[in-house]
Motif scaffolding. Structure first.
Motif, short mmCIF file in Angstrom:
data_model
loop_
_atom_site.label_atom_id
_atom_site.label_comp_id
_atom_site.label_asym_id
_atom_site.label_seq_id
_atom_site.Cartn_x
_atom_site.Cartn_y
_atom_site.Cartn_z
N GLY A 241 0.81 -1.21 0.00
CA GLY A 241 0.00 0.00 0.00
C GLY A 241 0.85 1.26 0.00
N THR A 242 1.94 1.23 0.75
CA THR A 242 2.84 2.39 0.83
C THR A 242 3.46 2.68 -0.53
OG1 THR A 242 3.37 1.84 3.13
CG2 THR A 242 4.87 3.34 1.98
N LEU A 243 4.01 1.65 -1.16
CA LEU A 243 4.72 1.86 -2.43
C LEU A 243 3.77 2.25 -3.56
CD1 LEU A 243 7.34 -1.04 -2.24
CD2 LEU A 243 7.62 1.37 -1.66
N ALA A 244 2.57 1.65 -3.56
CA ALA A 244 1.60 2.03 -4.59
C ALA A 244 1.19 3.49 -4.44
CB ALA A 244 0.37 1.12 -4.50
N ALA A 245 0.96 3.91 -3.20
CA ALA A 245 0.59 5.31 -2.95
C ALA A 245 1.73 6.25 -3.30
CB ALA A 245 0.17 5.48 -1.49
N LEU A 246 2.96 5.81 -3.05
CA LEU A 246 4.13 6.62 -3.38
C LEU A 246 4.21 6.87 -4.89
CD1 LEU A 246 7.02 7.83 -2.78
CD2 LEU A 246 7.87 5.49 -3.12
N ILE A 247 4.06 5.80 -5.66
CA ILE A 247 4.24 5.89 -7.11
C ILE A 247 3.04 6.56 -7.77
CG2 ILE A 247 4.50 4.55 -9.23
CD1 ILE A 247 5.99 2.44 -7.45
N ILE A 248 1.84 6.06 -7.48
CA ILE A 248 0.64 6.60 -8.13
C ILE A 248 0.32 7.99 -7.60
CG2 ILE A 248 -1.82 6.21 -8.54
CD1 ILE A 248 -1.26 3.21 -8.30
N GLY A 249 0.63 8.22 -6.33
CA GLY A 249 0.37 9.53 -5.74
C GLY A 249 1.47 10.54 -5.98
N ARG A 250 2.49 10.15 -6.73
CA ARG A 250 3.57 11.06 -7.13
C ARG A 250 4.23 11.74 -5.93
NH1 ARG A 250 0.81 13.95 -12.50
NH2 ARG A 250 0.42 11.99 -13.62
N ASN A 251 4.61 10.93 -4.98
CA ASN A 251 5.38 11.38 -3.81
C ASN A 251 4.60 12.28 -2.85
OD1 ASN A 251 7.49 10.02 -5.04
ND2 ASN A 251 8.43 11.88 -5.86
N ASP A 252 3.30 12.36 -2.99
CA ASP A 252 2.50 13.19 -2.09
C ASP A 252 2.54 12.59 -0.68
OD1 ASP A 252 -0.27 13.65 -0.64
OD2 ASP A 252 -0.01 15.31 -2.05
N PRO A 253 2.96 13.35 0.34
CA PRO A 253 3.10 12.78 1.69
C PRO A 253 1.77 12.33 2.31
CG PRO A 253 3.40 15.16 1.73
CD PRO A 253 3.39 14.76 0.29
N GLY A 254 0.68 13.00 1.95
CA GLY A 254 -0.62 12.57 2.46
C GLY A 254 -0.99 11.20 1.93
N PHE A 255 -0.78 10.99 0.64
CA PHE A 255 -1.05 9.68 0.05
C PHE A 255 -0.12 8.61 0.62
CE2 PHE A 255 -2.67 11.91 -4.02
CZ PHE A 255 -3.96 11.92 -3.53
N ILE A 256 1.15 8.95 0.75
CA ILE A 256 2.13 7.97 1.22
C ILE A 256 1.77 7.45 2.61
CG2 ILE A 256 4.54 7.67 1.95
CD1 ILE A 256 5.27 9.67 -0.32
N HIS A 257 1.30 8.33 3.48
CA HIS A 257 1.01 7.90 4.85
C HIS A 257 -0.36 7.24 4.99
CE1 HIS A 257 4.45 10.54 5.80
NE2 HIS A 257 4.63 9.66 6.77
N ASN A 258 -1.22 7.41 4.00
CA ASN A 258 -2.50 6.69 4.02
C ASN A 258 -2.41 5.37 3.26
OD1 ASN A 258 -5.02 8.15 5.25
ND2 ASN A 258 -3.76 9.78 4.36
#
Length: 301
Positions: A241-258
């Motif tokens: 979940g972390t890595l998918a949010a990192l890549i698809i969310g384009r490094n957005d910290p809010g996405f990364i932590h959710n």
């Protein structure tokens, strides 16, 4: 030997209850970091009060609805098996109280305090326990019916549907009824509200992530049922979940932590049966879906 086993199981489940109780601090800080500054104190007070209200609702009504048992007996009777029944209640209470916490985050900045408390009583005393009892206690013959129709019962080891699904469905219903946050649409344009504090949001996400291993692993409810598979599957889903949010969310910290939270929600149900690679895939899909749906919803009025 029986006394040792009972004591060990009681201690095991107590540690699980404490870990999941600590997750409520995670809910609080996650919401605090997400809402605007003017609503941060309200978010903190709301989560703690939710837990207090939920405890009374579940103790006096909800637990009896779900499991047809209660605690209006002598204290000496409650001590049977080292008080395991009491600790089991405590553990399951932390699950029940997560429902209002999930809803609270979903309808942040939309609802008044006291109406929310009243709604929480109804949810934890009646709505959630009815569903919980159907899935985890076989009430109303629901599990038997599912097994007769499909050949297997409805499997939800640690609450992907029973807890998180129920919380999400109720939160979605509330959002649709309440509408957007005040100030979200101005002059026909959609205004985005950035998180007020990434550090608080990150703190909440980390507390939830750590506590989740108690949520999942200790859903076995006995030392004999401890499974390293559940722990590693939870880990892999979190990472996915972390890595998918990192890549698809384009490094957005809010996405990364959710992202890790999305992965952990998704893996709860099958964490006792998945292969770790399956858990990783589940986390990747969940993290990606979270980002995509968040972006889509943020464009809606």
């Amino acid at each position: 030997m029986d006394l040792i086993v009972a004591g060990t199981d009681t201690f095991f489940l107590l540690m699980g209850a404490i870990l999941v109780l600590f997750m409520h601090a995670g809910f609080a800080f996650l919401e605090v970091g997400t809402v605007r500054h003017k609503n941060q104190v309200n978010a903190l007070v709301k989560i703690l009060t939710d837990f207090g209200v939920s405890t009374l609702a579940y103790f006096f009504i909800g637990y009896q609805v779900a499991y047809a048992t209660g605690f209006l007996v002598g204290a000496d009777q409650m001590m049977d098996g080292n008080g395991f029944a009491l600790v089991k209640f405590f553990f399951l209470l932390t699950f029940a109280a997560a429902i209002p916490a999930i809803i609270s985050g979903g309808i942040a900045e939309r609802a008044k305090f006291w109406p929310m408390m009243v709604a929480n009583v109804v949810i934890v005393a009646l709505i959630y326990p009815l569903f919980e009892g159907m899935i985890w206690n076989g009430n109303f013959g629901f599990q038997q019916w599912i097994e007769d129709v499909t050949g297997a019962g409805f499997h939800d080891f640690a609450g992907s549907i029973v807890v998180h699904g129920m919380g999400g469905w109720l939160a979605l219903t509330a959002v649709l009824l309440l509408g957007s946050r005040r100030g979200r649409v101005r002059d026909g344009r959609i205004i985005s509200f950035a998180p007020s504090s990434i550090p608080f949001l990150a703190l909440g996400a980390w507390i939830l992530t750590v506590g989740w291993f108690g949520f999942n692993v200790m859903s076995a409810q006995a030392v004999e049922g401890i499974s390293g598979l559940v722990a590693v599957n939870s880990l892999m889903a979190m990472v996915g979940g972390t890595l998918a949010a990192l890549i698809i969310g384009r490094n957005d910290p809010g996405f990364i932590h959710n992202g890790p939270l999305a992965g952990l929600v998704a893996v709860c149900a099958g964490s006792d049966v998945f292969h770790p690679l399956g858990a990783l895939a589940t986390g990747l899909v969940a993290g990606g879906l979270f980002v995509w749906l968040f972006v889509w919803c943020s464009k809606q009025k």
